[in-house]
Design an enzyme around this catalytic site. Structure first.
Site, PDB file in Angstrom:
ATOM      1  N   ARG A 112       0.855  -1.210   0.000  1.00  0.00           N
ATOM      2  CA  ARG A 112       0.000   0.000   0.000  1.00  0.00           C
ATOM      3  C   ARG A 112       0.877   1.243   0.000  1.00  0.00           C
ATOM      4  O   ARG A 112       0.604   2.216  -0.692  1.00  0.00           O
ATOM      5  CB  ARG A 112      -0.931  -0.011   1.224  1.00  0.00           C
ATOM      6  CG  ARG A 112      -1.921  -1.168   1.213  1.00  0.00           C
ATOM      7  CD  ARG A 112      -3.026  -0.984   2.224  1.00  0.00           C
ATOM      8  NE  ARG A 112      -2.644  -1.241   3.609  1.00  0.00           N
ATOM      9  CZ  ARG A 112      -2.694  -2.429   4.197  1.00  0.00           C
ATOM     10  NH1 ARG A 112      -3.102  -3.487   3.521  1.00  0.00           N
ATOM     11  NH2 ARG A 112      -2.354  -2.576   5.471  1.00  0.00           N
ATOM     12  N   LYS A 142     -18.373  17.749  -1.719  1.00  0.00           N
ATOM     13  CA  LYS A 142     -18.004  16.655  -2.623  1.00  0.00           C
ATOM     14  C   LYS A 142     -19.256  15.860  -2.951  1.00  0.00           C
ATOM     15  O   LYS A 142     -19.622  14.913  -2.250  1.00  0.00           O
ATOM     16  CB  LYS A 142     -16.951  15.756  -1.955  1.00  0.00           C
ATOM     17  CG  LYS A 142     -16.578  14.523  -2.761  1.00  0.00           C
ATOM     18  CD  LYS A 142     -15.299  13.890  -2.271  1.00  0.00           C
ATOM     19  CE  LYS A 142     -15.038  12.588  -2.996  1.00  0.00           C
ATOM     20  NZ  LYS A 142     -13.673  12.087  -2.811  1.00  0.00           N
ATOM     21  N   GLU A 176     -19.322  15.204   2.088  1.00  0.00           N
ATOM     22  CA  GLU A 176     -19.604  14.305   0.959  1.00  0.00           C
ATOM     23  C   GLU A 176     -20.895  13.508   1.157  1.00  0.00           C
ATOM     24  O   GLU A 176     -20.899  12.461   1.800  1.00  0.00           O
ATOM     25  CB  GLU A 176     -18.431  13.327   0.748  1.00  0.00           C
ATOM     26  CG  GLU A 176     -18.698  12.355  -0.403  1.00  0.00           C
ATOM     27  CD  GLU A 176     -17.554  11.368  -0.665  1.00  0.00           C
ATOM     28  OE1 GLU A 176     -16.574  11.361   0.084  1.00  0.00           O
ATOM     29  OE2 GLU A 176     -17.668  10.607  -1.635  1.00  0.00           O
ATOM     30  N   LYS A 212     -12.319  14.360   5.344  1.00  0.00           N
ATOM     31  CA  LYS A 212     -13.431  13.890   4.521  1.00  0.00           C
ATOM     32  C   LYS A 212     -14.351  12.987   5.329  1.00  0.00           C
ATOM     33  O   LYS A 212     -13.872  12.183   6.136  1.00  0.00           O
ATOM     34  CB  LYS A 212     -12.909  13.100   3.318  1.00  0.00           C
ATOM     35  CG  LYS A 212     -14.034  12.617   2.393  1.00  0.00           C
ATOM     36  CD  LYS A 212     -13.555  11.626   1.360  1.00  0.00           C
ATOM     37  CE  LYS A 212     -13.980  10.218   1.740  1.00  0.00           C
ATOM     38  NZ  LYS A 212     -13.735   9.242   0.662  1.00  0.00           N
TER      39      LYS A 212
HETATM   40  P1  13P Z   1     -14.511   7.698  -6.245  1.00  0.00           P
HETATM   41  O1  13P Z   1     -14.065   8.879  -7.073  1.00  0.00           O
HETATM   42  O2  13P Z   1     -13.821   6.415  -6.632  1.00  0.00           O
HETATM   43  O3  13P Z   1     -15.990   7.597  -6.127  1.00  0.00           O
HETATM   44  O4  13P Z   1     -13.956   7.933  -4.780  1.00  0.00           O
HETATM   45  C1  13P Z   1     -14.029   9.188  -4.255  1.00  0.00           C
HETATM   46  C2  13P Z   1     -14.206   9.098  -2.804  1.00  0.00           C
HETATM   47  O5  13P Z   1     -13.396   9.576  -2.054  1.00  0.00           O
HETATM   48  C3  13P Z   1     -15.406   8.446  -2.297  1.00  0.00           C
HETATM   49  O6  13P Z   1     -15.544   8.740  -0.948  1.00  0.00           O
END
Ligand code: 13P
Length: 339
Positions: A47, A221, A179, A138
């Site tokens: 990773r 987001k 998000e 996030k």
């Molecule tokens: P994706 O762009 O693969 O949807 O992932 C973005 C992300 O951080 C989802 O929480």
């Protein structure tokens, strides 16, 4: 104490024109699945190797990436030569960020729906994350669409949690990426996605207001307004761009400095084309950019295949996708550039 100026400065840098965010915050379970798709084992070292390759990619990191979302493990890891990965990101001129939610959990009483966990102890964890170098965070909420979903309970609980998270972030001078992801799984059409996305965003901004969140120091987001993956007639690029802008204009206050879309299962070129179409149409109240996970990493992951000898090809693939999306933030991308 909350420093409004620092928060605004960070939020604006995250959505700086021409740049966007690399979402490299896959949880240990998710990255294992990604690695399995290329036949690579998932260990702390693999990773680290994978992410180190991305964070050292030039010119992607300098020119097209404003920030990187990390998982807890990565925030604490060092490159092979001992340099903290956070330092590599900062050195490239990008901002380190941290995923702080504990994942979407099944919601009691609402089969098939989820509510995101992670508020307990978050205030305490936030201080450590700041000390480790994170300047934004996030939290992902998941809203599923089907004939009976989402329920009002699911939308309300998730938006409430997002607002409480955002307030805790700002108190620690960490910019919250907020998000609320309306999933593109299912056979729903564009109009249904628009309806649920508008509902979710309007509820979200009410909760953020109730919790005293300073919008100028946040980044949204969202999903794009898009047909479900299994919808029989899927909307085209311009339709998606128009429908997404219509919803955003009606729900997202102009005080928000920027909107960084998730890719959510779109192909990488699709995600670029949609972002480009939205930015090609003229001035908007917020900067529109990307915060892609899969749409930035799918091509480099395939190029890597888990093999050290593919290092240069991996970085080349990442540089390319980052540049394409950088152009899309200015409406300057076209398919011919994909070569
Ligand atoms: P994706 O762009 O693969 O949807 O992932 C973005 C992300 O951080 C989802 O929480």
């Amino acid at each position: 104490m909350m420093n409004r100026e620092e928060l605004c400065k960070t939020a604006n840098a995250m959505v700086h024109k021409g740049k966007g965010i690399l979402a490299a915050d896959e949880s240990t379970g998710t990255i294992k699945k990604r690695f399995e798709s290329i036949g690579a084992p998932s260990t702390p070292d693999t990773r680290r190797d994978w992410r180190e390759m991305l964070f050292r990619a030039e010119p992607a990191m300098q020119d097209y990436i404003s920030g990187v979302i990390l998982y807890d493990e990565t925030l604490r890891q060092s490159a092979v030569d001992g340099t903290p990965l956070v330092e590599l990101i900062r050195h490239a001129g990008a901002i380190p960020g941290i995923k702080v939610d504990m994942g979407a959990q099944d919601m009691a009483g609402f089969a098939g729906e989820k509510v995101t966990a992670g508020l307990d102890g978050l205030r305490h964890r936030m201080k450590e994350y700041y000390d480790l170098g994170a300047r934004f965070a996030k939290w992902r909420a998941v809203i599923e669409i089907d004939a009976n979903c989402p329920s009002a309970a699911c939308v309300t609980a998730n938006c409430h949690a997002l607002a409480r998270y955002a307030a805790i972030c700002q108190e620690a001078n960490i910019v919250p990426i907020v998000e609320p992801e309306v999933l593109m799984d299912g056979d729903h059409d564009l109009a249904r996605c628009a309806e649920v996305t508008e509902w979710t965003l309007k509820h979200l901004y009410m909760e953020l207001f109730m919790h005293g969140v300073m919008l100028e120091g946040t980044v949204l987001k969202p999903n794009m307004v898009i047909s479900g993956k299994k919808c029989s007639v899927r909307a085209g690029v311009n339709e998606v761009a128009e429908a997404t802008l219509k919803v955003l204009k009606s729900a997202v206050p102009a005080a928000v400095p920027g909107i960084a879309f998730l890719s959510g299962g779109q192909s990488d070129i699709e995600a670029t084309a949609h972002l480009n179409a939205m930015n090609a149409g003229g001035a908007l109240p917020w900067n529109l950019t990307f915060s892609y996970g899969r749409a930035l990493q799918a091509a480099p992951l395939a190029a890597w295949g888990g093999k050290a000898q593919n290092h240069d090809a991996t970085q080349a693939a990442f540089n390319h996708r980052a540049r394409m999306n950088g152009l899309a933030t200015k409406g300057e991308w076209n398919e011919a550039l994909e070569g």
